[in-house]
Design an enzyme around this catalytic site. Structure first.
Site, short mmCIF file in Angstrom:
data_model
loop_
_atom_site.label_atom_id
_atom_site.label_comp_id
_atom_site.label_asym_id
_atom_site.label_seq_id
_atom_site.Cartn_x
_atom_site.Cartn_y
_atom_site.Cartn_z
CB CYS A 1 -14.09 7.21 2.03
SG CYS A 1 -12.74 8.24 2.50
NE ARG B 1 -12.98 11.69 2.23
CZ ARG B 1 -11.53 12.01 1.89
NH1 ARG B 1 -10.81 11.24 0.95
NH2 ARG B 1 -10.70 13.08 2.76
CE LYS C 1 -1.96 12.87 0.80
NZ LYS C 1 -3.54 11.68 1.34
CG ASN C 2 -4.08 16.57 0.52
OD1 ASN C 2 -3.83 15.09 0.20
ND2 ASN C 2 -4.57 16.98 1.62
CG ASP D 1 -6.34 16.54 6.06
OD1 ASP D 1 -7.28 15.99 5.73
OD2 ASP D 1 -6.43 16.57 4.41
NE ARG E 1 -3.86 7.01 2.37
CZ ARG E 1 -5.17 7.27 2.57
NH1 ARG E 1 -5.33 7.57 3.37
NH2 ARG E 1 -4.86 8.48 1.79
#
Length: 431
Positions: A126, A131, A22-23, A316, A408
């Site tokens: 966030c 961020r 995804k990133n 992450d 997500r």
């Protein structure tokens, strides 16, 4: 609102196909704004963030189509996007879209580089920290743009085009490096990026840009050189496998015991995390199909980790590793250096019986003999999957609420875990 029900205590046995990252997929999709021609992305994960970004890109005039898997296709061809930004119809990214996904702010770079102007809403707060976008705006100013912030919007202008420059980041920033890559690819002249992020997703986006005609050297290293070109073409590119999904399922196997092959996983994308999981007591091996993770009978050992930019331990995976350490035979310390406020999962893990104490940016975890199932609440993407991992090893039933966070970033999570023997199901509708 959907929930996930898990009955813990089952070992995981079988194969899990690792999805595209995804990133990497999100900035790759945004790169479609840089060209009038079609950009085709294979191995794009079917997750909520990708769907949201498709809607955002459509707002700017991007036409898209999605191909599903066809008979005889290899697993990596499971989902293909065709993106065509032949004509940009709107240079404004409104708040109601940008506020739903922070990464959509990155459209400012290709819109500015190609159209000479962009107006993009500030993304807002966030859950895992502020961020800020200051380093992204610094990049655009270095490349010659004028920046005004008015009524919650960033208005960037470069009527005569962007111009190459030296960009020296005061700290490593993935979003800033993505912004610099896209903007400088269409800038006039030479750009030198110092202290660039080295994450594999950066190198993947750069590789795609090179296929589109960009002149980039050094991506994946701390110094990147770019020679701007007048225009970019379309290209075909396959999104690299998701190292965070890989590490997450590896920790799930280490937590529950069992034997799982993570098909399509690339060990070089997360060497540090795999080493840590091995130190905790799992057996890690690799072959031409992917990464095999096994733990049968051996107890888990406590391991101290500190999150760091690639090639260090990924932030992450911090929440998932904390879940793993709740069952270790002893005390571990987890230090978070990337994001403030990224320990929100601690209180929810405590509901399952974990013993965790916070001391600033350090979580001190004392392993327990047994976790107990309970209802828990997801607070962000990675925190939510840490609760799933813990619930898989807990005695009895757990209900994970707010699973839209999971959707997500994790493709078919229930199917992948259920296919390896986990008792897991989605409950639709009620809260």
């Amino acid at each position: 609102m959907d929930r996930i029900r898990i009955v813990g205590g089952r070992k995981l046995e079988g194969n899990i196909q690792i999805s595209g990252a995804k990133n990497a997929a999100l900035p790759l999709m945004i790169a479609a704004l840089l060209t009038e021609e079609t950009l085709t992305l294979e191995n794009t994960p079917s997750v909520a963030d990708v769907g949201m970004l498709l809607r955002i890109l459509s707002h700017h005039g991007v036409d898209y189509s999605v191909d599903g898997r066809r008979p005889g296709d290899q697993p990596h061809a499971a989902r293909t996007l065709h993106l065509s930004a032949r004509r940009i119809v709107d240079i404004t990214a409104p708040y109601d879209l940008v506020s739903k996904m922070r990464a959509s702010f990155w459209v400012i770079a290709p819109l500015l580089a190609r159209m000479g102007e962009a107006r993009v809403s500030l993304p807002g707060g966030c859950a895992i920290g502020t961020r800020p976008v200051d380093l992204l705006l610094m990049v655009l100013e270095k490349l010659g743009a004028t920046i005004e912030i008015e009524a919650g919007y960033v208005h960037a202008r470069a009527a005569k085009g962007l111009v190459g420059a030296e960009i020296d980041f005061p700290k490593v920033t993935v979003s800033g490096t993505h912004t610099a890559l896209m903007a400088a690819s269409l800038a006039k002249g030479h750009t030198l990026i110092k202290n660039a992020a080295c994450e594999p997703e950066i190198a993947d986006v750069a590789a795609c840009l090179v296929k589109m005609g960009a002149k980039i050297k050094g991506a994946g290293q701390s110094v990147i050189e770019i020679e701007g070109v007048a225009s970019l073409s379309g290209a075909h590119h396959t999104v690299l496998p998701d190292r965070i999904e890989t590490g997450t399922y590896a920790m799930a196997v280490a937590m529950t015991g069992g034997d799982v092959l993570l098909e399509g996983a690339e060990p070089d994308l997360l060497r540090n995390a795999l080493d840590v999981i091995g130190m905790a007591g799992a057996e890690i091996s690799t072959n031409n199909l992917g990464i095999r993770v096994r733990r049968n009978g051996a107890s888990l050992s406590p391991v101290d980790v500190t999150t760091a930019p690639f090639p260090g331990f990924p932030t992450d995976l911090q929440a998932q590793f904390m879940a793993l350490m709740t069952k270790a035979n002893g005390r571990s310390r987890i230090t978070e250096t990337i994001f403030e406020n990224r320990f929100m999962h601690v209180q929810e893990l405590a509901r399952l019986g974990a013993h965790i104490r916070l001391d600033g940016d350090i979580a001190i975890v004392d392993g327990v003999a047994e976790l107990q199932g309970a209802p828990v609440m997801a607070t962000d993407l990675r925190a939510s999957v840490s609760l799933v991992i813990a619930a898989l090893a807990a005695r009895g039933e757990s209900i994970v609420n707010r699973v839209y966070h999971l959707d997500r970033g994790f493709e078919h999570l229930e199917k992948k875990l259920g296919g390896c023997g986990a008792v897991i199901e989605r409950i639709s509708g009620s809260n």
